[in-house]
Design a protein around this motif. Structure first.
Motif, mmCIF file in Angstrom:
data_model
loop_
_atom_site.group_PDB
_atom_site.id
_atom_site.type_symbol
_atom_site.label_atom_id
_atom_site.label_comp_id
_atom_site.label_asym_id
_atom_site.label_seq_id
_atom_site.Cartn_x
_atom_site.Cartn_y
_atom_site.Cartn_z
ATOM 1 N N ASP A 166 23.045 -17.627 15.100
ATOM 2 C CA ASP A 166 22.225 -18.279 14.529
ATOM 3 C C ASP A 166 21.462 -17.788 13.490
ATOM 4 N N GLY A 167 21.012 -16.459 13.588
ATOM 5 C CA GLY A 167 20.531 -15.567 12.761
ATOM 6 C C GLY A 167 19.462 -14.694 13.246
ATOM 7 N N LYS A 168 18.563 -14.273 12.179
ATOM 8 C CA LYS A 168 17.373 -13.471 12.243
ATOM 9 C C LYS A 168 16.403 -13.566 11.405
ATOM 10 N N ILE A 169 15.068 -13.385 11.670
ATOM 11 C CA ILE A 169 14.081 -13.624 10.912
ATOM 12 C C ILE A 169 13.135 -12.129 10.940
ATOM 13 N N TYR A 170 12.737 -11.799 9.951
ATOM 14 C CA TYR A 170 12.213 -10.696 9.576
ATOM 15 C C TYR A 170 11.087 -10.984 8.942
ATOM 16 N N VAL A 171 9.709 -10.174 9.236
ATOM 17 C CA VAL A 171 8.235 -10.415 8.478
ATOM 18 C C VAL A 171 7.687 -9.322 8.178
ATOM 19 N N GLN A 172 7.672 -9.187 6.578
ATOM 20 C CA GLN A 172 7.192 -7.886 6.092
ATOM 21 C C GLN A 172 5.838 -8.168 5.297
ATOM 22 N N PRO A 173 4.918 -7.212 5.312
ATOM 23 C CA PRO A 173 3.635 -7.370 4.543
ATOM 24 C C PRO A 173 3.989 -7.107 2.989
ATOM 25 N N LEU A 174 3.605 -7.665 2.062
ATOM 26 C CA LEU A 174 3.711 -7.369 0.805
ATOM 27 C C LEU A 174 2.389 -6.549 0.163
ATOM 28 N N GLU A 175 2.573 -5.757 -0.559
ATOM 29 C CA GLU A 175 1.450 -4.985 -1.240
ATOM 30 C C GLU A 175 0.802 -5.752 -2.278
ATOM 31 N N GLU A 176 1.445 -6.333 -3.121
ATOM 32 C CA GLU A 176 1.327 -7.276 -4.276
ATOM 33 C C GLU A 176 2.341 -8.149 -4.511
ATOM 34 N N PHE A 177 1.711 -9.250 -5.185
ATOM 35 C CA PHE A 177 2.642 -10.317 -5.556
ATOM 36 C C PHE A 177 2.150 -10.426 -7.050
ATOM 37 N N ILE A 178 3.092 -10.574 -7.992
ATOM 38 C CA ILE A 178 2.477 -10.943 -9.460
ATOM 39 C C ILE A 178 3.428 -11.908 -10.075
ATOM 40 N N ARG A 212 5.376 -14.417 -15.584
ATOM 41 C CA ARG A 212 4.972 -15.092 -16.842
ATOM 42 C C ARG A 212 3.470 -15.042 -17.219
ATOM 43 N N THR A 213 2.614 -15.380 -16.070
ATOM 44 C CA THR A 213 1.281 -15.534 -16.298
ATOM 45 C C THR A 213 0.500 -14.077 -15.872
ATOM 46 N N GLY A 214 0.825 -13.318 -15.199
ATOM 47 C CA GLY A 214 0.416 -12.154 -14.821
ATOM 48 C C GLY A 214 -0.623 -12.416 -13.431
ATOM 49 N N GLU A 215 -0.658 -13.727 -12.954
ATOM 50 C CA GLU A 215 -1.313 -14.047 -11.897
ATOM 51 C C GLU A 215 -0.990 -13.286 -10.638
ATOM 52 N N ILE A 216 -1.847 -12.583 -9.819
ATOM 53 C CA ILE A 216 -2.021 -11.965 -8.755
ATOM 54 C C ILE A 216 -1.970 -12.705 -7.254
ATOM 55 N N GLY A 217 -1.499 -12.410 -6.412
ATOM 56 C CA GLY A 217 -1.678 -12.838 -4.984
ATOM 57 C C GLY A 217 -1.273 -14.455 -4.928
ATOM 58 N N LYS A 218 -2.008 -14.926 -4.339
ATOM 59 C CA LYS A 218 -1.860 -16.527 -3.790
ATOM 60 C C LYS A 218 -1.848 -17.334 -4.886
ATOM 61 N N ALA A 219 -2.382 -16.975 -6.191
ATOM 62 C CA ALA A 219 -2.422 -17.697 -7.321
ATOM 63 C C ALA A 219 -1.159 -17.611 -7.860
ATOM 64 N N ALA A 220 -0.412 -16.660 -7.708
ATOM 65 C CA ALA A 220 0.922 -16.200 -8.380
ATOM 66 C C ALA A 220 2.041 -17.283 -7.643
ATOM 67 N N LEU A 221 1.737 -17.746 -6.627
ATOM 68 C CA LEU A 221 2.701 -18.740 -5.663
ATOM 69 C C LEU A 221 2.800 -19.934 -6.459
ATOM 70 N N MET A 271 -0.516 -11.021 1.720
ATOM 71 C CA MET A 271 0.637 -12.049 1.882
ATOM 72 C C MET A 271 2.051 -11.303 2.740
ATOM 73 N N LYS A 272 2.766 -12.038 3.160
ATOM 74 C CA LYS A 272 3.853 -12.028 3.829
ATOM 75 C C LYS A 272 5.183 -12.446 3.247
ATOM 76 N N LEU A 273 6.272 -11.427 3.331
ATOM 77 C CA LEU A 273 7.616 -11.757 2.861
ATOM 78 C C LEU A 273 8.544 -12.050 4.352
ATOM 79 N N VAL A 274 8.648 -13.395 4.405
ATOM 80 C CA VAL A 274 9.447 -13.976 5.438
ATOM 81 C C VAL A 274 10.974 -14.128 5.167
#
Length: 127
Positions: A103-115, A118-127, A16-19
């Motif tokens: 106009d601004g800036k954009i930063y892209v960072q890797p995410l170690e986990e995404f949870i 409410r449900t405890g879902e992890i990764g893409k399922a948590a989106l 996953m990425k944080l943009v």
């Protein structure tokens, strides 16, 4: 003996990425619409202040000069699967670009986990 692979463990492998976009406030609707059209399910927006190379600006109100060192901006954050990050970057750029300084800036960072809390879902399922 082979251990069973749980679906939760498979989801942890999905990268996953944080943009993060720092944009002019009046461009928020354009950026939000561009991200929504991509199918980005959620956006977090923060009010921010800062400056780049322009070091703020000055205005004259009546006969008094007002100097603002920090310019109002918005910080937009989206979490997307790794392969969707370039598209999210393009959407933010397209919605935020005016062609003017600041106009601004954009930063892209890797995410170690995404949870999802409410449900405890992890990764893409948590989106």
């Amino acid at each position: 003996m082979v251990d069973k692979v749980r679906s939760e463990d498979i989801l942890r492998v999905i990268k996953m990425k944080l943009v993060v976009g720092i944009i002019k406030p009046f461009r928020l609707n354009a950026v939000h619409n561009a991200l929504h059209s991509l199918g980005v399910p959620g956006v977090t927006v923060y009010e921010a202040k800062g400056h780049g190379h322009q070091k703020g600006h000055s205005d004259i109100y009546g006969s008094v000069e007002y100097v603002a060192e920090f310019i109002p901006k918005l910080r937009i954050e989206v979490v997307v699967p790794d392969d969707m990050a370039p598209f999210a970057v393009q959407a933010i750029m397209g919605g935020a670009r005016t062609g003017q300084s600041g106009d601004g800036k954009i930063y892209v960072q890797p995410l170690e986990e995404f949870i999802k809390i409410r449900t405890g879902e992890i990764g893409k399922a948590a989106l």
